[in-house]
Design a protein around this motif. Sequence first.
Motif, PDB file in Angstrom:
ATOM      1  N   ASP A  24      44.663   5.773   4.154  1.00  0.00           N
ATOM      2  CA  ASP A  24      43.504   5.541   5.021  1.00  0.00           C
ATOM      3  C   ASP A  24      42.487   6.670   4.896  1.00  0.00           C
ATOM      4  O   ASP A  24      41.272   6.423   4.893  1.00  0.00           O
ATOM      5  CB  ASP A  24      43.938   5.409   6.482  1.00  0.00           C
ATOM      6  CG  ASP A  24      44.575   4.070   6.781  1.00  0.00           C
ATOM      7  OD1 ASP A  24      44.437   3.147   5.949  1.00  0.00           O
ATOM      8  OD2 ASP A  24      45.214   3.940   7.845  1.00  0.00           O
ATOM      9  N   GLU A  25      42.975   7.892   4.791  1.00  0.00           N
ATOM     10  CA  GLU A  25      42.059   9.024   4.636  1.00  0.00           C
ATOM     11  C   GLU A  25      41.340   8.971   3.294  1.00  0.00           C
ATOM     12  O   GLU A  25      40.147   9.278   3.217  1.00  0.00           O
ATOM     13  CB  GLU A  25      42.830  10.337   4.772  1.00  0.00           C
ATOM     14  CG  GLU A  25      43.297  10.625   6.187  1.00  0.00           C
ATOM     15  CD  GLU A  25      44.141  11.877   6.292  1.00  0.00           C
ATOM     16  OE1 GLU A  25      44.502  12.235   7.424  1.00  0.00           O
ATOM     17  OE2 GLU A  25      44.445  12.495   5.245  1.00  0.00           O
ATOM     18  N   VAL A  26      42.054   8.579   2.260  1.00  0.00           N
ATOM     19  CA  VAL A  26      41.407   8.438   0.953  1.00  0.00           C
ATOM     20  C   VAL A  26      40.312   7.379   1.028  1.00  0.00           C
ATOM     21  O   VAL A  26      39.176   7.591   0.560  1.00  0.00           O
ATOM     22  CB  VAL A  26      42.439   8.057  -0.134  1.00  0.00           C
ATOM     23  CG1 VAL A  26      41.732   7.815  -1.471  1.00  0.00           C
ATOM     24  CG2 VAL A  26      43.489   9.155  -0.292  1.00  0.00           C
ATOM     25  N   GLU A  27      40.635   6.234   1.604  1.00  0.00           N
ATOM     26  CA  GLU A  27      39.658   5.154   1.718  1.00  0.00           C
ATOM     27  C   GLU A  27      38.433   5.586   2.518  1.00  0.00           C
ATOM     28  O   GLU A  27      37.291   5.303   2.133  1.00  0.00           O
ATOM     29  CB  GLU A  27      40.308   3.936   2.365  1.00  0.00           C
ATOM     30  CG  GLU A  27      41.381   3.285   1.503  1.00  0.00           C
ATOM     31  CD  GLU A  27      42.112   2.173   2.232  1.00  0.00           C
ATOM     32  OE1 GLU A  27      42.046   2.138   3.489  1.00  0.00           O
ATOM     33  OE2 GLU A  27      42.747   1.339   1.558  1.00  0.00           O
ATOM     34  N   THR A  28      38.670   6.295   3.616  1.00  0.00           N
ATOM     35  CA  THR A  28      37.558   6.760   4.450  1.00  0.00           C
ATOM     36  C   THR A  28      36.701   7.766   3.699  1.00  0.00           C
ATOM     37  O   THR A  28      35.458   7.713   3.757  1.00  0.00           O
ATOM     38  CB  THR A  28      38.089   7.393   5.748  1.00  0.00           C
ATOM     39  OG1 THR A  28      38.831   6.412   6.475  1.00  0.00           O
ATOM     40  CG2 THR A  28      36.951   7.906   6.611  1.00  0.00           C
ATOM     41  N   ALA A  29      37.332   8.685   2.990  1.00  0.00           N
ATOM     42  CA  ALA A  29      36.579   9.692   2.237  1.00  0.00           C
ATOM     43  C   ALA A  29      35.737   9.039   1.149  1.00  0.00           C
ATOM     44  O   ALA A  29      34.565   9.389   0.969  1.00  0.00           O
ATOM     45  CB  ALA A  29      37.539  10.710   1.633  1.00  0.00           C
ATOM     46  N   VAL A  30      36.326   8.109   0.431  1.00  0.00           N
ATOM     47  CA  VAL A  30      35.593   7.435  -0.645  1.00  0.00           C
ATOM     48  C   VAL A  30      34.393   6.679  -0.090  1.00  0.00           C
ATOM     49  O   VAL A  30      33.257   6.843  -0.568  1.00  0.00           O
ATOM     50  CB  VAL A  30      36.517   6.471  -1.423  1.00  0.00           C
ATOM     51  CG1 VAL A  30      35.698   5.620  -2.395  1.00  0.00           C
ATOM     52  CG2 VAL A  30      37.589   7.244  -2.171  1.00  0.00           C
ATOM     53  N   THR A  31      34.620   5.846   0.902  1.00  0.00           N
ATOM     54  CA  THR A  31      33.532   4.998   1.398  1.00  0.00           C
ATOM     55  C   THR A  31      32.457   5.802   2.116  1.00  0.00           C
ATOM     56  O   THR A  31      31.263   5.494   1.990  1.00  0.00           O
ATOM     57  CB  THR A  31      34.083   3.905   2.326  1.00  0.00           C
ATOM     58  OG1 THR A  31      34.849   4.495   3.385  1.00  0.00           O
ATOM     59  CG2 THR A  31      34.969   2.939   1.562  1.00  0.00           C
ATOM     60  N   THR A  32      32.856   6.841   2.835  1.00  0.00           N
ATOM     61  CA  THR A  32      31.862   7.657   3.529  1.00  0.00           C
ATOM     62  C   THR A  32      30.985   8.413   2.543  1.00  0.00           C
ATOM     63  O   THR A  32      29.746   8.404   2.644  1.00  0.00           O
ATOM     64  CB  THR A  32      32.540   8.651   4.495  1.00  0.00           C
ATOM     65  OG1 THR A  32      33.335   7.935   5.437  1.00  0.00           O
ATOM     66  CG2 THR A  32      31.508   9.486   5.239  1.00  0.00           C
ATOM     67  N   LEU A  33      31.613   9.058   1.585  1.00  0.00           N
ATOM     68  CA  LEU A  33      30.852   9.828   0.598  1.00  0.00           C
ATOM     69  C   LEU A  33      29.959   8.908  -0.220  1.00  0.00           C
ATOM     70  O   LEU A  33      28.810   9.252  -0.530  1.00  0.00           O
ATOM     71  CB  LEU A  33      31.829  10.590  -0.310  1.00  0.00           C
ATOM     72  CG  LEU A  33      31.259  11.656  -1.249  1.00  0.00           C
ATOM     73  CD1 LEU A  33      30.441  12.687  -0.493  1.00  0.00           C
ATOM     74  CD2 LEU A  33      32.395  12.333  -2.016  1.00  0.00           C
ATOM     75  N   TRP A  34      30.460   7.728  -0.542  1.00  0.00           N
ATOM     76  CA  TRP A  34      29.696   6.756  -1.328  1.00  0.00           C
ATOM     77  C   TRP A  34      28.518   6.196  -0.527  1.00  0.00           C
ATOM     78  O   TRP A  34      27.369   6.226  -0.974  1.00  0.00           O
ATOM     79  CB  TRP A  34      30.615   5.630  -1.787  1.00  0.00           C
ATOM     80  CG  TRP A  34      29.941   4.578  -2.611  1.00  0.00           C
ATOM     81  CD1 TRP A  34      29.245   3.487  -2.155  1.00  0.00           C
ATOM     82  CD2 TRP A  34      29.873   4.504  -4.044  1.00  0.00           C
ATOM     83  NE1 TRP A  34      28.762   2.744  -3.206  1.00  0.00           N
ATOM     84  CE2 TRP A  34      29.128   3.346  -4.369  1.00  0.00           C
ATOM     85  CE3 TRP A  34      30.381   5.304  -5.064  1.00  0.00           C
ATOM     86  CZ2 TRP A  34      28.891   2.963  -5.693  1.00  0.00           C
ATOM     87  CZ3 TRP A  34      30.134   4.930  -6.382  1.00  0.00           C
ATOM     88  CH2 TRP A  34      29.400   3.778  -6.694  1.00  0.00           C
ATOM     89  N   ASP A  35      28.812   5.652   0.639  1.00  0.00           N
ATOM     90  CA  ASP A  35      27.785   4.943   1.407  1.00  0.00           C
ATOM     91  C   ASP A  35      26.709   5.873   1.958  1.00  0.00           C
ATOM     92  O   ASP A  35      25.564   5.454   2.159  1.00  0.00           O
ATOM     93  CB  ASP A  35      28.427   4.174   2.559  1.00  0.00           C
ATOM     94  CG  ASP A  35      29.254   2.986   2.089  1.00  0.00           C
ATOM     95  OD1 ASP A  35      29.058   2.541   0.944  1.00  0.00           O
ATOM     96  OD2 ASP A  35      30.096   2.508   2.865  1.00  0.00           O
ATOM     97  N   GLU A  36      27.068   7.129   2.208  1.00  0.00           N
ATOM     98  CA  GLU A  36      26.096   8.068   2.767  1.00  0.00           C
ATOM     99  C   GLU A  36      25.453   8.944   1.696  1.00  0.00           C
ATOM    100  O   GLU A  36      24.694   9.873   2.028  1.00  0.00           O
ATOM    101  CB  GLU A  36      26.782   8.952   3.815  1.00  0.00           C
ATOM    102  CG  GLU A  36      27.301   8.180   5.023  1.00  0.00           C
ATOM    103  CD  GLU A  36      27.977   9.070   6.053  1.00  0.00           C
ATOM    104  OE1 GLU A  36      28.050  10.303   5.814  1.00  0.00           O
ATOM    105  OE2 GLU A  36      28.434   8.541   7.083  1.00  0.00           O
TER     106      GLU A  36
END
Length: 226
Positions: A61-73
Amino acid sequence: MSVAPLISDIRDVLRDEADPERAPGMQAYMKSAMPYRGVRLPRVRAITRAALAAHPLLTLDEVETAVTTLWDEAAFREERYAASALTGHPLAIGRLEMVPIYEHLAVTGAWWDHVDAICGRIADLHDLHPAETAEIVRRWSRSDDRWLRRLAIISQLGRRERVDTALLSELVEANAADTDFFIRKAIGWALREYARVDPDWVRAFVAAHADTLSGLSRREALKHVG
């Protein structure tokens, strides 16, 4: 655990190592609407590895959150490169739960550098979940989105002797008539790579599909075939 320190660390180092003289050329080469910091890709990956060492991710879950946050923002393209690099975290490799994220990166990235950066993740899925992954790439190969189609076609790059030739044939045949440059190039690339393992198979495949494969795809496929 919050992923904010990891993301902040990556952004801060990318900012500190920015090269304003190099950045415009990188942006122009990639025809990117998003600006660059001017940090070369190998260095982006090294920065990402160092940040992970300082701020380990402990769950998927942390990996997914880090990827999507860094990508989308992302405000700079290197931040998206770092997000792609994070998909190579050991917790994420070979996990079917990551498929929606790969789809998101391909569709929203909408360019060859982002798509090609994650094709190795799909190759890992082919190895660990062959039946499920075959169905995923079949669906992608018929998508309205050209970048998902490209990802499907090149999804077995690097698998060498493990390439499922029946699946490769199916994916290529589904897109052989496509006039898009990036699809035609992907077909040629996938076939050319497998020709390093079985040139006779590729030669025969190209001959059997001479009427449907584009000239570009044929040339690329046979580039290293004597």
